[in-house]
Scaffold this motif. Sequence first.
Motif: not given
Length: 366
Positions: A108, A114, A118, A120, A123-124, A215, A222-223, A225-226, A229
């Motif tokens: 970040d 970006h 943002r 994310d 989302a990317d 992150l 966020r990390w 969440k990644l 996923y």
Amino acid sequence: MEISVGIVGLPNVGKSTLFNALTKKSVLAANYPFATIDPSVGVVSVPDARVDTLAEFSQSKEKIPAVIEFVDIAGLVKGASEGEGLGNKFLSHIREVSAIAQVVRVFDNPSILHVDDRIDPVADIETINLELVLSDMETVERRHGTVERDLKRGMKEAAVEFAAVEKVLEVLMKGQLAQTAQLSPEEKFSIKGLSLLTMKPMLYVLNRESGGHNLDEISDGRWEKLMGYIEKNGMSYVVVDANVESELRELLPEDKETFRREYGVFDDGINDLIRAGYKLLGLLSFFTTGADETRAWTIEVGSTAPHAGAAIHTDFKDKFIRAEVIGWSELLEAGSYGKARELGKVRTEGKEYVVKDGDVMEFLHS
């Protein structure tokens, strides 16, 4: 044999910087979208200490590693499947590669733009994957109509492809990758000619930044969440610092270690990426070694001895008689080929032998 990996991602996530680090080739890497217009291609050596060890063992005059190809593809944006950005031109470049390395920004840094204002990573990833899915959906829908007509005309050979197209279309319409469709080997083969983007093997390249707000260090969710996923979707990933690795590419080995300590980047993410790309393509290496050269040869996992021989010379496949095989570590432990034969470590294998990664081979042919 398919050996090309396409580097894709949104603009400004570090694709061209990563490509520079990979290939030591100078391509444009600027802080704005669409800095890369046409794909750049680089052939990259696969890091493999076994080549060095076997070359030293045999006192080889030359050592030749395996290679794979990386293709730097310009940044995709939301709406690419409908022509946004450079749209379909980029998608066509992805269609030509064998596998996809999707670069995902996990730092970040407000000084680096970006495209969506943002950071994310999930989302990317979803933005890129959706564009690939939409492109594939258009391809599959066109083919669906054609195969359906063939089926109605009584063309029995169309039945397998029609079943495959139906299954793939179902998952695409849910926004899922075509590779998640439950297809039989025959069904997969029937649609191979469609070159679907989301059927290609995919790897996520998580790009950190030394000194940046990464992150995995911020721990704001966020990390996590990644990682969730990636695990949920059963995907592979490697972590790199493309900027540091790009700066390291011209340094001497001893200077690289000092530089790494200064920046706190101790893992060679580039080597991890190259090896992961090689594995992603379903490839393995076998070796030939002697006084003249030690060489790593690339074949697909599951290849038999005659197919391995064909990697050296096409005649070796049709004129194959047998192969002498020993594992690379067994050869080193024995100390010489002669001693290995005495110990019964060198095996004679026929046409049905499936080559293993790390086999050292000599071929007898007519």
